[in-house]
Design a protein around this motif. Structure first.
Motif, mmCIF file in Angstrom:
data_model
loop_
_atom_site.group_PDB
_atom_site.id
_atom_site.type_symbol
_atom_site.label_atom_id
_atom_site.label_comp_id
_atom_site.label_asym_id
_atom_site.label_seq_id
_atom_site.Cartn_x
_atom_site.Cartn_y
_atom_site.Cartn_z
ATOM 1 N N ALA A 22 0.571 -0.871 0.134
ATOM 2 C CA ALA A 22 -0.197 -0.141 -0.016
ATOM 3 C C ALA A 22 0.657 1.348 0.157
ATOM 4 N N ILE A 23 0.568 1.855 -0.772
ATOM 5 C CA ILE A 23 1.446 3.439 -0.456
ATOM 6 C C ILE A 23 0.523 4.881 -0.333
ATOM 7 N N LEU A 24 0.395 5.767 0.633
ATOM 8 C CA LEU A 24 0.227 6.771 0.951
ATOM 9 C C LEU A 24 1.281 7.805 0.258
ATOM 10 N N HIS A 25 0.496 8.177 -0.389
ATOM 11 C CA HIS A 25 1.714 9.667 -0.700
ATOM 12 C C HIS A 25 0.241 10.571 -1.105
ATOM 13 N N GLY A 26 1.355 12.381 -0.698
ATOM 14 C CA GLY A 26 0.853 13.380 -1.460
ATOM 15 C C GLY A 26 2.044 14.935 -1.940
ATOM 16 N N MET A 27 1.676 15.541 -2.805
ATOM 17 C CA MET A 27 1.960 16.124 -3.629
ATOM 18 C C MET A 27 1.439 16.598 -3.552
ATOM 19 N N SER A 28 2.166 18.176 -4.946
ATOM 20 C CA SER A 28 1.675 19.449 -5.376
ATOM 21 C C SER A 28 1.824 20.141 -6.761
ATOM 22 N N GLY A 29 1.157 20.246 -7.569
ATOM 23 C CA GLY A 29 1.558 20.902 -8.909
ATOM 24 C C GLY A 29 0.459 21.614 -9.187
ATOM 25 N N MET A 30 1.683 22.642 -10.758
ATOM 26 C CA MET A 30 0.175 22.787 -10.970
ATOM 27 C C MET A 30 -0.987 22.241 -12.044
ATOM 28 N N LEU A 31 -1.921 22.734 -12.238
ATOM 29 C CA LEU A 31 -2.919 21.912 -13.634
ATOM 30 C C LEU A 31 -2.779 23.027 -14.175
ATOM 31 N N PRO A 32 -2.472 22.939 -15.461
ATOM 32 C CA PRO A 32 -3.769 23.567 -16.419
ATOM 33 C C PRO A 32 -4.768 24.091 -16.435
ATOM 34 N N GLN A 33 -5.149 22.969 -16.626
ATOM 35 C CA GLN A 33 -7.130 22.887 -16.770
ATOM 36 C C GLN A 33 -8.057 23.671 -15.624
ATOM 37 N N TRP A 34 -6.903 24.058 -14.446
ATOM 38 C CA TRP A 34 -7.800 24.891 -12.988
ATOM 39 C C TRP A 34 -6.743 25.973 -12.608
ATOM 40 N N ASN A 35 -5.615 26.525 -13.903
ATOM 41 C CA ASN A 35 -4.476 27.382 -14.105
ATOM 42 C C ASN A 35 -4.595 27.440 -12.133
ATOM 43 N N TYR A 36 -4.177 27.090 -12.115
ATOM 44 C CA TYR A 36 -3.649 27.094 -10.503
ATOM 45 C C TYR A 36 -2.683 25.756 -9.980
ATOM 46 N N SER A 37 -2.513 25.933 -8.302
ATOM 47 C CA SER A 37 -1.365 24.693 -8.270
ATOM 48 C C SER A 37 -2.466 23.783 -6.726
ATOM 49 N N VAL A 38 -2.613 22.678 -7.172
ATOM 50 C CA VAL A 38 -3.381 21.822 -6.803
ATOM 51 C C VAL A 38 -2.543 20.547 -5.417
ATOM 52 N N ALA A 39 -3.068 20.691 -4.311
ATOM 53 C CA ALA A 39 -2.499 19.492 -3.543
ATOM 54 C C ALA A 39 -3.427 18.451 -3.413
ATOM 55 N N LEU A 40 -2.700 16.975 -3.290
ATOM 56 C CA LEU A 40 -3.600 16.270 -3.431
ATOM 57 C C LEU A 40 -2.685 15.200 -2.346
ATOM 58 N N GLN A 41 -3.604 14.091 -1.946
ATOM 59 C CA GLN A 41 -2.963 12.934 -1.488
ATOM 60 C C GLN A 41 -3.913 11.797 -2.034
ATOM 61 N N ARG A 42 -2.624 10.400 -1.955
ATOM 62 C CA ARG A 42 -3.686 9.253 -2.750
ATOM 63 C C ARG A 42 -3.205 7.888 -1.332
ATOM 64 N N LEU A 43 -4.510 7.401 -1.616
ATOM 65 C CA LEU A 43 -4.027 6.071 -1.375
ATOM 66 C C LEU A 43 -3.797 5.250 -2.094
ATOM 67 N N SER A 44 -3.315 4.292 -2.931
ATOM 68 C CA SER A 44 -3.192 2.885 -3.183
ATOM 69 C C SER A 44 -2.953 1.663 -2.960
ATOM 70 N N LEU A 45 -3.626 0.904 -3.461
ATOM 71 C CA LEU A 45 -4.110 -0.819 -3.222
ATOM 72 C C LEU A 45 -3.679 -1.786 -4.265
ATOM 73 N N PRO A 46 -3.221 -2.804 -3.791
ATOM 74 C CA PRO A 46 -3.103 -3.428 -5.371
ATOM 75 C C PRO A 46 -3.742 -4.267 -5.716
ATOM 76 N N LEU A 47 -4.144 -4.838 -6.310
ATOM 77 C CA LEU A 47 -5.725 -6.077 -6.786
ATOM 78 C C LEU A 47 -5.329 -6.829 -7.644
ATOM 79 N N THR A 48 -5.783 -8.343 -7.632
ATOM 80 C CA THR A 48 -5.310 -9.034 -9.025
ATOM 81 C C THR A 48 -6.214 -9.041 -9.544
ATOM 82 N N ASP A 49 -5.846 -10.070 -10.819
ATOM 83 C CA ASP A 49 -7.279 -10.270 -12.122
ATOM 84 C C ASP A 49 -8.083 -11.707 -11.436
#
Length: 186
Positions: A111-138
């Motif tokens: 599992a990975i929990l991470h945060g990052m920020s960056g400029m998004l052209p579609q919103w024309n300003y910087s945005v912060a995000l935090q994401r939790l990701s987990l694996p799944l099988t087929d």
């Protein structure tokens, strides 16, 4: 940095992350410690957090495509992303960082929990995000899907999105039943 998988729920502060982790952990317990199947995900269990959810398919190598994406995920990328390649949606160096994290989620599974920020052209300003990701099988038991809950500062009207920390990464190695069919696609 590696963190103890047993502390994952304690470390999560945002409601979409807690809802996803609780559902995933229920499925993990049901399988006796195996990585849950992508088909086992129950949208009703995620409820009001569905707009924050996406699932990536690993199609081999560095190829990751969106299997599905909620409305907030589409808003983040500025368009419908289902069926789109991750590499077509983000530029360097973010693309390489996200691909590296995707591989780290799939193998050893983590599992990975991470945060990052960056400029998004579609919103024309910087945005912060935090994401939790987990694996799944087929269906064959191969770890080749990633489910994520992404919370970004654009949706601050929802109190669960008010405190998005950025620029960190925590990896929680998942103690899984080691079987030959839990290998990732290559």
């Amino acid at each position: 940095m590696q963190y103890d998988f047993a502390s994952l729920m304690d470390d999560l502060t945002l409601e979409p992350h807690r809802a996803l982790a609780a559902h995933w952990l229920d499925l993990y317990a049901t399988t006796g410690g195996g990585i849950p199947r992508v088909t086992a995900i129950d949208a009703l269990s995620l409820g009001r957090h569905l707009p924050d959810i996406c699932i990536l398919n690993h199609d081999g190598g560095n190829v990751f495509s969106f299997r599905l994406a909620g409305g907030h995920v589409n808003d983040f990328y500025g368009r419908e992303v289902r069926g789109k390649l991750l590499t077509d949606l983000v530029s360097s160096p973010t693309r390489e960082r996200l691909i590296g994290m995707a591989h780290a989620i799939l193998r050893p599974p983590a599992a990975i929990l991470h945060g990052m920020s960056g400029m998004l052209p579609q919103w024309n300003y910087s945005v912060a995000l935090q994401r939790l990701s987990l694996p799944l099988t087929d269906a064959t038991g191969r770890v080749r899907h990633i489910i994520s809950a992404t919370v970004h500062s654009r949706h601050a009207a929802d109190p669960s999105h008010d405190s998005v920390d950025i620029d960190f990464q925590r990896q929680y190695r998942i103690p899984a039943i080691e079987t030959g069919n839990q290998a990732t696609a290559s």
